[in-house]
Design a protein around this motif. Structure first.
Motif, PDB file in Angstrom:
ATOM      1  N   ASP A  83     148.091 -27.075 -26.040  1.00 47.05           N
ATOM      2  CA  ASP A  83     148.093 -28.635 -26.821  1.00 47.05           C
ATOM      3  C   ASP A  83     149.327 -29.471 -26.552  1.00 47.05           C
ATOM      4  O   ASP A  83     150.500 -28.982 -26.472  1.00 47.05           O
ATOM      5  CB  ASP A  83     147.927 -28.457 -28.010  1.00 47.05           C
ATOM      6  N   PHE A  84     149.083 -30.817 -25.983  1.00 51.22           N
ATOM      7  CA  PHE A  84     150.217 -31.555 -25.635  1.00 51.22           C
ATOM      8  C   PHE A  84     150.258 -32.890 -26.560  1.00 51.22           C
ATOM      9  O   PHE A  84     149.277 -33.194 -27.111  1.00 51.22           O
ATOM     10  CB  PHE A  84     150.103 -32.044 -24.182  1.00 51.22           C
ATOM     11  N   TYR A  85     151.606 -33.191 -26.881  1.00 53.31           N
ATOM     12  CA  TYR A  85     151.553 -34.445 -27.690  1.00 53.31           C
ATOM     13  C   TYR A  85     152.858 -35.315 -27.397  1.00 53.31           C
ATOM     14  O   TYR A  85     153.728 -34.698 -26.705  1.00 53.31           O
ATOM     15  CB  TYR A  85     152.053 -34.003 -29.156  1.00 53.31           C
ATOM     16  N   ALA A  86     152.631 -36.513 -27.722  1.00 52.82           N
ATOM     17  CA  ALA A  86     153.762 -37.476 -27.428  1.00 52.82           C
ATOM     18  C   ALA A  86     154.497 -37.528 -26.192  1.00 52.82           C
ATOM     19  O   ALA A  86     155.579 -37.438 -25.888  1.00 52.82           O
ATOM     20  CB  ALA A  86     154.986 -37.271 -28.518  1.00 52.82           C
ATOM     21  N   MET A  87     153.555 -37.655 -25.073  1.00 51.29           N
ATOM     22  CA  MET A  87     154.080 -37.936 -23.595  1.00 51.29           C
ATOM     23  C   MET A  87     154.607 -38.983 -23.368  1.00 51.29           C
ATOM     24  O   MET A  87     154.230 -40.267 -23.491  1.00 51.29           O
ATOM     25  CB  MET A  87     152.750 -37.594 -22.972  1.00 51.29           C
ATOM     26  N   THR A  88     155.827 -39.056 -22.864  1.00 52.14           N
ATOM     27  CA  THR A  88     156.634 -40.305 -22.518  1.00 52.14           C
ATOM     28  C   THR A  88     157.420 -40.195 -21.543  1.00 52.14           C
ATOM     29  O   THR A  88     157.833 -39.096 -20.979  1.00 52.14           O
ATOM     30  CB  THR A  88     157.687 -41.091 -23.779  1.00 52.14           C
ATOM     31  N   ARG A  90     161.273 -41.398 -19.706  1.00 50.04           N
ATOM     32  CA  ARG A  90     162.422 -42.323 -19.649  1.00 50.04           C
ATOM     33  C   ARG A  90     163.403 -42.056 -18.848  1.00 50.04           C
ATOM     34  O   ARG A  90     163.742 -40.747 -18.564  1.00 50.04           O
ATOM     35  CB  ARG A  90     162.907 -42.224 -21.364  1.00 50.04           C
ATOM     36  N   ASP A  91     164.251 -42.836 -18.389  1.00 46.34           N
ATOM     37  CA  ASP A  91     165.419 -42.315 -17.208  1.00 46.34           C
ATOM     38  C   ASP A  91     164.773 -41.457 -16.218  1.00 46.34           C
ATOM     39  O   ASP A  91     165.587 -40.632 -15.888  1.00 46.34           O
ATOM     40  CB  ASP A  91     166.470 -41.892 -17.984  1.00 46.34           C
ATOM     41  N   GLY A  92     163.648 -41.652 -15.807  1.00 47.65           N
ATOM     42  CA  GLY A  92     163.233 -40.702 -14.570  1.00 47.65           C
ATOM     43  C   GLY A  92     162.817 -39.382 -15.208  1.00 47.65           C
ATOM     44  O   GLY A  92     162.553 -38.637 -14.088  1.00 47.65           O
ATOM     45  N   LEU A  93     162.541 -38.977 -16.543  1.00 45.90           N
ATOM     46  CA  LEU A  93     162.316 -37.890 -16.854  1.00 45.90           C
ATOM     47  C   LEU A  93     160.731 -37.787 -17.642  1.00 45.90           C
ATOM     48  O   LEU A  93     160.595 -39.139 -18.357  1.00 45.90           O
ATOM     49  CB  LEU A  93     163.310 -37.326 -17.973  1.00 45.90           C
ATOM     50  N   PHE A  94     160.103 -36.956 -17.464  1.00 53.11           N
ATOM     51  CA  PHE A  94     159.055 -36.844 -18.430  1.00 53.11           C
ATOM     52  C   PHE A  94     158.991 -36.004 -19.624  1.00 53.11           C
ATOM     53  O   PHE A  94     159.395 -34.681 -19.288  1.00 53.11           O
ATOM     54  CB  PHE A  94     157.845 -36.233 -17.562  1.00 53.11           C
ATOM     55  N   MET A  95     158.790 -36.532 -20.752  1.00 53.35           N
ATOM     56  CA  MET A  95     158.973 -35.714 -21.857  1.00 53.35           C
ATOM     57  C   MET A  95     157.773 -35.421 -22.854  1.00 53.35           C
ATOM     58  O   MET A  95     156.807 -36.363 -22.747  1.00 53.35           O
ATOM     59  CB  MET A  95     160.270 -36.306 -22.828  1.00 53.35           C
ATOM     60  N   PHE A  96     157.337 -34.413 -23.359  1.00 52.95           N
ATOM     61  CA  PHE A  96     156.317 -34.022 -24.022  1.00 52.95           C
ATOM     62  C   PHE A  96     156.546 -33.043 -25.256  1.00 52.95           C
ATOM     63  O   PHE A  96     157.454 -32.302 -24.897  1.00 52.95           O
ATOM     64  CB  PHE A  96     155.165 -33.965 -23.568  1.00 52.95           C
ATOM     65  N   GLU A  97     155.678 -32.864 -26.195  1.00 55.89           N
ATOM     66  CA  GLU A  97     155.848 -31.630 -27.188  1.00 55.89           C
ATOM     67  C   GLU A  97     154.696 -31.086 -26.677  1.00 55.89           C
ATOM     68  O   GLU A  97     153.558 -31.562 -26.393  1.00 55.89           O
ATOM     69  CB  GLU A  97     155.566 -32.070 -28.583  1.00 55.89           C
ATOM     70  N   MET A  98     154.830 -29.478 -26.851  1.00 54.75           N
ATOM     71  CA  MET A  98     153.787 -28.791 -26.600  1.00 54.75           C
ATOM     72  C   MET A  98     153.677 -27.550 -27.307  1.00 54.75           C
ATOM     73  O   MET A  98     154.741 -26.969 -27.899  1.00 54.75           O
ATOM     74  CB  MET A  98     153.710 -28.121 -24.995  1.00 54.75           C
ATOM     75  N   GLY A 133     155.924 -22.927 -27.911  1.00 53.97           N
ATOM     76  CA  GLY A 133     155.842 -24.223 -28.347  1.00 53.97           C
ATOM     77  C   GLY A 133     157.126 -25.088 -28.313  1.00 53.97           C
ATOM     78  O   GLY A 133     158.191 -24.483 -28.406  1.00 53.97           O
ATOM     79  N   GLY A 134     157.099 -26.297 -28.459  1.00 53.89           N
ATOM     80  CA  GLY A 134     158.312 -27.039 -28.652  1.00 53.89           C
ATOM     81  C   GLY A 134     158.462 -28.059 -27.737  1.00 53.89           C
ATOM     82  O   GLY A 134     157.665 -28.640 -26.869  1.00 53.89           O
ATOM     83  N   PRO A 135     159.766 -28.972 -27.653  1.00 51.31           N
ATOM     84  CA  PRO A 135     159.833 -30.094 -26.717  1.00 51.31           C
ATOM     85  C   PRO A 135     160.123 -29.477 -25.294  1.00 51.31           C
ATOM     86  O   PRO A 135     160.461 -28.607 -24.930  1.00 51.31           O
ATOM     87  CB  PRO A 135     160.971 -30.702 -27.356  1.00 51.31           C
ATOM     88  N   ALA A 136     159.540 -30.255 -24.385  1.00 50.67           N
ATOM     89  CA  ALA A 136     159.720 -29.983 -22.972  1.00 50.67           C
ATOM     90  C   ALA A 136     160.148 -31.355 -22.266  1.00 50.67           C
ATOM     91  O   ALA A 136     159.530 -32.585 -22.345  1.00 50.67           O
ATOM     92  CB  ALA A 136     158.688 -29.651 -22.224  1.00 50.67           C
ATOM     93  N   VAL A 137     161.263 -31.297 -21.416  1.00 54.21           N
ATOM     94  CA  VAL A 137     161.797 -32.332 -20.595  1.00 54.21           C
ATOM     95  C   VAL A 137     161.765 -31.892 -19.118  1.00 54.21           C
ATOM     96  O   VAL A 137     162.426 -30.787 -18.778  1.00 54.21           O
ATOM     97  CB  VAL A 137     163.195 -32.743 -21.267  1.00 54.21           C
ATOM     98  N   VAL A 138     160.990 -32.480 -18.183  1.00 53.92           N
ATOM     99  CA  VAL A 138     160.945 -32.076 -16.817  1.00 53.92           C
ATOM    100  C   VAL A 138     161.467 -33.365 -15.932  1.00 53.92           C
ATOM    101  O   VAL A 138     160.942 -34.570 -15.965  1.00 53.92           O
ATOM    102  CB  VAL A 138     159.707 -31.511 -16.521  1.00 53.92           C
ATOM    103  N   THR A 139     161.957 -33.165 -14.952  1.00 55.77           N
ATOM    104  CA  THR A 139     161.941 -34.205 -13.836  1.00 55.77           C
ATOM    105  C   THR A 139     160.533 -34.082 -12.863  1.00 55.77           C
ATOM    106  O   THR A 139     160.374 -33.043 -12.487  1.00 55.77           O
ATOM    107  CB  THR A 139     163.390 -33.846 -12.793  1.00 55.77           C
TER     108      THR A 139
END
Length: 168
Positions: A83-88, A90-98, A133-139
């Motif tokens: 499950d994925f939440y809050a996809m955003t 910013r500053d060239g990064l893709f962030m979401f909760e999963m 689960g938790g936050p993920a930040v990827v390029t």
């Protein structure tokens, strides 16, 4: 009469003109046993980077009946669930909760001891599960390992890798 300084009403303009931004998420779940690759599966989904209210999911597997011991059954999802939440972005990064899990039904030959084998033949099957689960930040465009999980009952390891690609 309206004055020249009057501001337009908040709802008088067109709907939000924010451009839509979509990402293709390619997940690879690799399983190893004693350091040797035993399985690798690929899953893909398309998600919009729309902020706090955005959601998505990926579910593959079976629904296994589990008895309550009194003749009733409930069903449990077995397989891969994410499950994925809050996809955003910013500053060239893709962030979401999963949140996710990889689960399976343990077979009798997967039992660790003779006593476990005897018990597993007398009772319903054991369900194995690895949750993450938790936050993920990827390029975007670069593969990243999000999670590595060891099975507490064996030398089995799961690795969840993601390649996020921004779509134009």
């Amino acid at each position: 009469a309206k004055s020249a300084d009057a501001k337009p009403e908040a709802n008088s303009g067109p709907a939000s003109t924010r451009p839509l931004t979509f990402y293709r998420l390619d997940f690879t779940i690799t399983e190893t046993e004693d350091g040797k690759k035993v399985n690798s599966r690929n899953y893909s989904t398309l998600l919009e980077a729309a902020g706090r209210g955005s959601r998505g999911f990926l579910k593959v597997g079976s629904r296994v009946p589990v008895t309550d011991g009194k003749g009733s059954f409930q069903y449990m999802d077995v397989g891969v669930n994410m499950d994925f939440y809050a996809m955003t972005e910013r500053d060239g990064l893709f962030m979401f909760e999963m949140n996710g899990d990889v689960s399976s039904v343990a077979t009798a030959d997967q039992a660790q001891t003779t006593a476990d084998r005897v018990v597993s033949q007398a009772l319903p099957p054991v369900l194995r599960q690895a949750r993450f689960g938790g936050p993920a930040v990827v390029t975007p465009g670069k593969a990243a390992v999000l999670y590595t999980l060891d099975d507490v009952n064996s030398k089995h390891r799961f690795q969840i890798e993601l390649l996020a690609t921004k779509l134009k």
